[in-house]
Write a protein that holds these residues in place. Structure first.
Motif, PDB file in Angstrom:
ATOM      1  N   ARG A 139       9.483  36.693 -16.618  1.00 27.11           N
ATOM      2  CA  ARG A 139       8.131  36.626 -16.065  1.00 27.11           C
ATOM      3  C   ARG A 139       7.185  37.601 -16.766  1.00 27.11           C
ATOM      4  NH1 ARG A 139       6.052  32.901 -12.555  1.00 27.11           N
ATOM      5  NH2 ARG A 139       5.189  34.483 -11.163  1.00 27.11           N
ATOM      6  N   ALA A 140       7.725  38.658 -17.356  1.00 24.43           N
ATOM      7  CA  ALA A 140       6.894  39.620 -18.084  1.00 24.43           C
ATOM      8  C   ALA A 140       6.370  39.053 -19.393  1.00 24.43           C
ATOM      9  CB  ALA A 140       7.680  40.899 -18.344  1.00 24.43           C
ATOM     10  N   TYR A 141       7.049  38.008 -19.911  1.00 24.69           N
ATOM     11  CA  TYR A 141       6.662  37.408 -21.196  1.00 24.69           C
ATOM     12  C   TYR A 141       6.527  35.896 -21.040  1.00 24.69           C
ATOM     13  CZ  TYR A 141       8.030  41.998 -22.811  1.00 24.69           C
ATOM     14  OH  TYR A 141       8.120  43.359 -22.978  1.00 24.69           O
ATOM     15  N   PRO A 142       5.526  35.434 -20.306  1.00 21.43           N
ATOM     16  CA  PRO A 142       5.427  34.001 -19.986  1.00 21.43           C
ATOM     17  C   PRO A 142       5.136  33.109 -21.178  1.00 21.43           C
ATOM     18  CG  PRO A 142       3.448  35.168 -19.272  1.00 21.43           C
ATOM     19  CD  PRO A 142       4.428  36.218 -19.694  1.00 21.43           C
ATOM     20  N   ASP A 143       4.658  33.684 -22.281  1.00 21.55           N
ATOM     21  CA  ASP A 143       4.344  32.877 -23.472  1.00 21.55           C
ATOM     22  C   ASP A 143       5.433  32.939 -24.531  1.00 21.55           C
ATOM     23  OD1 ASP A 143       1.834  32.032 -22.482  1.00 21.55           O
ATOM     24  OD2 ASP A 143       0.940  33.945 -23.087  1.00 21.55           O
ATOM     25  N   LEU A 144       6.583  33.498 -24.174  1.00 20.93           N
ATOM     26  CA  LEU A 144       7.699  33.633 -25.102  1.00 20.93           C
ATOM     27  C   LEU A 144       8.845  32.728 -24.655  1.00 20.93           C
ATOM     28  CD1 LEU A 144       8.932  35.218 -27.521  1.00 20.93           C
ATOM     29  CD2 LEU A 144       9.697  36.931 -25.865  1.00 20.93           C
ATOM     30  N   ALA A 145       9.286  31.816 -25.520  1.00 15.05           N
ATOM     31  CA  ALA A 145      10.432  30.968 -25.186  1.00 15.05           C
ATOM     32  C   ALA A 145      11.695  31.822 -25.136  1.00 15.05           C
ATOM     33  CB  ALA A 145      10.587  29.858 -26.218  1.00 15.05           C
ATOM     34  N   ILE A 146      12.443  31.707 -24.025  1.00 16.59           N
ATOM     35  CA  ILE A 146      13.634  32.522 -23.814  1.00 16.59           C
ATOM     36  C   ILE A 146      14.784  31.609 -23.408  1.00 16.59           C
ATOM     37  CG2 ILE A 146      14.668  34.361 -22.428  1.00 16.59           C
ATOM     38  CD1 ILE A 146      11.868  35.544 -22.101  1.00 16.59           C
ATOM     39  N   ASP A 156      26.737  28.453 -10.844  1.00 15.90           N
ATOM     40  CA  ASP A 156      25.800  29.535 -10.537  1.00 15.90           C
ATOM     41  C   ASP A 156      24.398  28.942 -10.387  1.00 15.90           C
ATOM     42  OD1 ASP A 156      24.241  31.758 -10.316  1.00 15.90           O
ATOM     43  OD2 ASP A 156      25.086  32.813 -12.028  1.00 15.90           O
ATOM     44  N   LEU A 157      24.027  28.607  -9.181  1.00 17.56           N
ATOM     45  CA  LEU A 157      22.798  27.857  -8.965  1.00 17.56           C
ATOM     46  C   LEU A 157      21.551  28.728  -8.914  1.00 17.56           C
ATOM     47  CD1 LEU A 157      24.022  25.168  -6.416  1.00 17.56           C
ATOM     48  CD2 LEU A 157      23.999  25.117  -8.916  1.00 17.56           C
ATOM     49  N   THR A 158      21.694  30.031  -9.090  1.00 18.46           N
ATOM     50  CA  THR A 158      20.516  30.890  -9.117  1.00 18.46           C
ATOM     51  C   THR A 158      19.608  30.545 -10.286  1.00 18.46           C
ATOM     52  OG1 THR A 158      21.891  32.639  -8.174  1.00 18.46           O
ATOM     53  CG2 THR A 158      19.737  33.279  -9.019  1.00 18.46           C
ATOM     54  N   TYR A 159      20.188  30.043 -11.368  1.00 17.72           N
ATOM     55  CA  TYR A 159      19.370  29.729 -12.543  1.00 17.72           C
ATOM     56  C   TYR A 159      18.289  28.704 -12.222  1.00 17.72           C
ATOM     57  CZ  TYR A 159      21.498  25.162 -13.263  1.00 17.72           C
ATOM     58  OH  TYR A 159      21.895  23.857 -13.109  1.00 17.72           O
ATOM     59  N   THR A 160      18.528  27.838 -11.222  1.00 17.45           N
ATOM     60  CA  THR A 160      17.519  26.825 -10.901  1.00 17.45           C
ATOM     61  C   THR A 160      16.246  27.477 -10.380  1.00 17.45           C
ATOM     62  OG1 THR A 160      18.438  26.509  -8.671  1.00 17.45           O
ATOM     63  CG2 THR A 160      19.257  25.079 -10.437  1.00 17.45           C
ATOM     64  N   ALA A 161      16.370  28.572  -9.631  1.00 15.90           N
ATOM     65  CA  ALA A 161      15.188  29.286  -9.153  1.00 15.90           C
ATOM     66  C   ALA A 161      14.427  29.907 -10.318  1.00 15.90           C
ATOM     67  CB  ALA A 161      15.591  30.354  -8.145  1.00 15.90           C
ATOM     68  N   VAL A 162      15.167  30.396 -11.330  1.00 13.62           N
ATOM     69  CA  VAL A 162      14.514  30.959 -12.513  1.00 13.62           C
ATOM     70  C   VAL A 162      13.784  29.871 -13.285  1.00 13.62           C
ATOM     71  CG1 VAL A 162      14.898  32.149 -14.704  1.00 13.62           C
ATOM     72  CG2 VAL A 162      16.154  32.863 -12.671  1.00 13.62           C
ATOM     73  N   LEU A 163      14.411  28.714 -13.459  1.00 11.30           N
ATOM     74  CA  LEU A 163      13.741  27.621 -14.152  1.00 11.30           C
ATOM     75  C   LEU A 163      12.505  27.158 -13.392  1.00 11.30           C
ATOM     76  CD1 LEU A 163      16.703  25.393 -15.430  1.00 11.30           C
ATOM     77  CD2 LEU A 163      15.377  27.081 -16.692  1.00 11.30           C
ATOM     78  N   ASP A 164      12.577  27.160 -12.079  1.00  9.77           N
ATOM     79  CA  ASP A 164      11.416  26.817 -11.256  1.00  9.77           C
ATOM     80  C   ASP A 164      10.269  27.797 -11.477  1.00  9.77           C
ATOM     81  OD1 ASP A 164      11.553  24.455  -9.781  1.00  9.77           O
ATOM     82  OD2 ASP A 164      12.869  25.336  -8.272  1.00  9.77           O
ATOM     83  N   ALA A 165      10.600  29.082 -11.507  1.00  7.10           N
ATOM     84  CA  ALA A 165       9.573  30.124 -11.538  1.00  7.10           C
ATOM     85  C   ALA A 165       9.047  30.415 -12.935  1.00  7.10           C
ATOM     86  CB  ALA A 165      10.138  31.407 -10.934  1.00  7.10           C
ATOM     87  N   ALA A 166       9.820  30.104 -13.970  1.00  9.02           N
ATOM     88  CA  ALA A 166       9.467  30.507 -15.333  1.00  9.02           C
ATOM     89  C   ALA A 166       9.564  29.319 -16.287  1.00  9.02           C
ATOM     90  CB  ALA A 166      10.390  31.639 -15.795  1.00  9.02           C
ATOM     91  N   PRO A 167       8.450  28.651 -16.592  1.00 14.24           N
ATOM     92  CA  PRO A 167       8.472  27.489 -17.480  1.00 14.24           C
ATOM     93  C   PRO A 167       8.902  27.800 -18.909  1.00 14.24           C
ATOM     94  CG  PRO A 167       6.422  27.587 -16.233  1.00 14.24           C
ATOM     95  CD  PRO A 167       7.113  28.895 -16.027  1.00 14.24           C
ATOM     96  N   ASN A 168       8.947  29.082 -19.262  1.00 12.80           N
ATOM     97  CA  ASN A 168       9.321  29.481 -20.621  1.00 12.80           C
ATOM     98  C   ASN A 168      10.823  29.620 -20.816  1.00 12.80           C
ATOM     99  OD1 ASN A 168       9.024  31.740 -18.820  1.00 12.80           O
ATOM    100  ND2 ASN A 168       9.211  33.138 -20.553  1.00 12.80           N
ATOM    101  N   VAL A 169      11.625  29.328 -19.780  1.00 12.15           N
ATOM    102  CA  VAL A 169      13.072  29.539 -19.849  1.00 12.15           C
ATOM    103  C   VAL A 169      13.801  28.232 -20.145  1.00 12.15           C
ATOM    104  CG1 VAL A 169      15.112  30.184 -18.513  1.00 12.15           C
ATOM    105  CG2 VAL A 169      13.037  31.565 -18.367  1.00 12.15           C
ATOM    106  N   ILE A 170      14.796  28.340 -21.024  1.00 11.64           N
ATOM    107  CA  ILE A 170      15.658  27.234 -21.448  1.00 11.64           C
ATOM    108  C   ILE A 170      17.098  27.667 -21.195  1.00 11.64           C
ATOM    109  CG2 ILE A 170      16.317  25.784 -23.433  1.00 11.64           C
ATOM    110  CD1 ILE A 170      13.634  26.777 -24.742  1.00 11.64           C
ATOM    111  N   VAL A 171      17.988  26.728 -20.917  1.00 13.37           N
ATOM    112  CA  VAL A 171      19.411  27.036 -20.785  1.00 13.37           C
ATOM    113  C   VAL A 171      20.196  26.252 -21.841  1.00 13.37           C
ATOM    114  CG1 VAL A 171      19.347  27.642 -18.350  1.00 13.37           C
ATOM    115  CG2 VAL A 171      19.696  25.251 -19.011  1.00 13.37           C
ATOM    116  N   ASP A 172      21.383  26.766 -22.187  1.00  9.38           N
ATOM    117  CA  ASP A 172      22.236  26.034 -23.126  1.00  9.38           C
ATOM    118  C   ASP A 172      23.431  25.450 -22.381  1.00  9.38           C
ATOM    119  OD1 ASP A 172      24.085  28.207 -22.868  1.00  9.38           O
ATOM    120  OD2 ASP A 172      24.747  27.913 -24.923  1.00  9.38           O
TER     121      ASP A 172
END
Length: 239
Positions: A139-146, A156-172
């Motif tokens: 969230r500190a770097y919203p314009d940086l793809a992470i 580990d379903l916590t990642y879904t909340a992160v994807l919801d909150a941060a459009p800059n996040v990708i998972v592998d």
């Protein structure tokens, strides 16, 4: 075509040569995930270039305060041909630092200016990563793809909340479980939020992804998202 596959998370313990099936691999030396091997990166880059043209060396960055030359090394690695996804290995399984902006600055800011992306690797432990730290950082770097590497997408379903909150996040997909859970992520959050990763060489088999994803989804996960990260255009396309 299977040769168009891009594996953004290939962890190499020994030789980088001879991976099957043929695909472009963004390779990191396993030992570099725990030890400072910055001074050996040029040799690793040369090994990738000379032994296997389909492998791109991935630079592992450390907090700039720990190495005053870190930003210069990052720039030099990119000039020399490293892949444009820069890996961070925080936590006790990695280099031992917390994932915080005050620890890593100005590295994320420089990565953003250079149109690079960051990958966060908390190692191979079965325990969940520190999601509160991850949330604050992305969230500190919203314009940086992470890219979050090695998330257990099936458990580990916590990642879904992160994807919801941060459009800059990708998972592998290196610890996704199966093709079905990859499909769930793609259809909930979009084709652009998942990239292919094999980790130590396992990951979700390509055949399982073919069964679970349609042609557009499969192309995004296995090829076009990684191509956008490498070109530095993912941010402009999706943020």
């Amino acid at each position: 075509m299977i040769s168009d596959i891009v594996d953004v998370n290939r962890i190499s313990s020994e030789s980088i040569v001879g991976a099957v099936p043929p695909r472009t691999r963004w390779v990191v030396r396993d030992s570099a995930r725990r030890h400072d091997e910055t001074d050996r990166f040029d040799a690793f880059l040369h090994e990738c270039a000379s032994c296997d043209p389909e492998s791109l060396a991935q630079f592992v960055a450390l907090p700039p305060s720990s190495r005053p030359d870190m930003i210069d090394r990052l720039r030099a690695a990119q000039t020399a041909g490293a892949c444009r996804l820069v890996r961070l290995c925080p936590g006790t399984e990695g280099h031992g630092y917390p994932l915080s902006d005050w620890v890593l600055s100005p590295l994320p800011e420089v990565a953003e200016r250079l149109s690079l992306s960051l990958a966060i690797d908390y190692g191979d432990a079965s325990t969940p990563p520190p999601w509160a730290d991850i949330y604050r950082f992305v969230r500190a770097y919203p314009d940086l793809a992470i890219v979050l590497l090695g998330v257990a997408l099936h458990a580990d379903l916590t990642y879904t909340a992160v994807l919801d909150a941060a459009p800059n996040v990708i998972v592998d997909t290196s610890r996704a479980g199966d093709g079905a859970c990859v499909a769930q992520v793609v259809r909930r959050f979009g084709n652009h939020r998942v990239v292919l990763g094999s980790g130590h060489g396992d990951g979700v088999p390509f055949e399982a992804l073919m069964e679970a994803l349609d042609a557009t989804e499969l192309a995004a996960v296995t090829r076009t998202n990684a191509a956008a990260l490498q070109a530095g255009t993912w941010r402009e396309e999706y943020l």
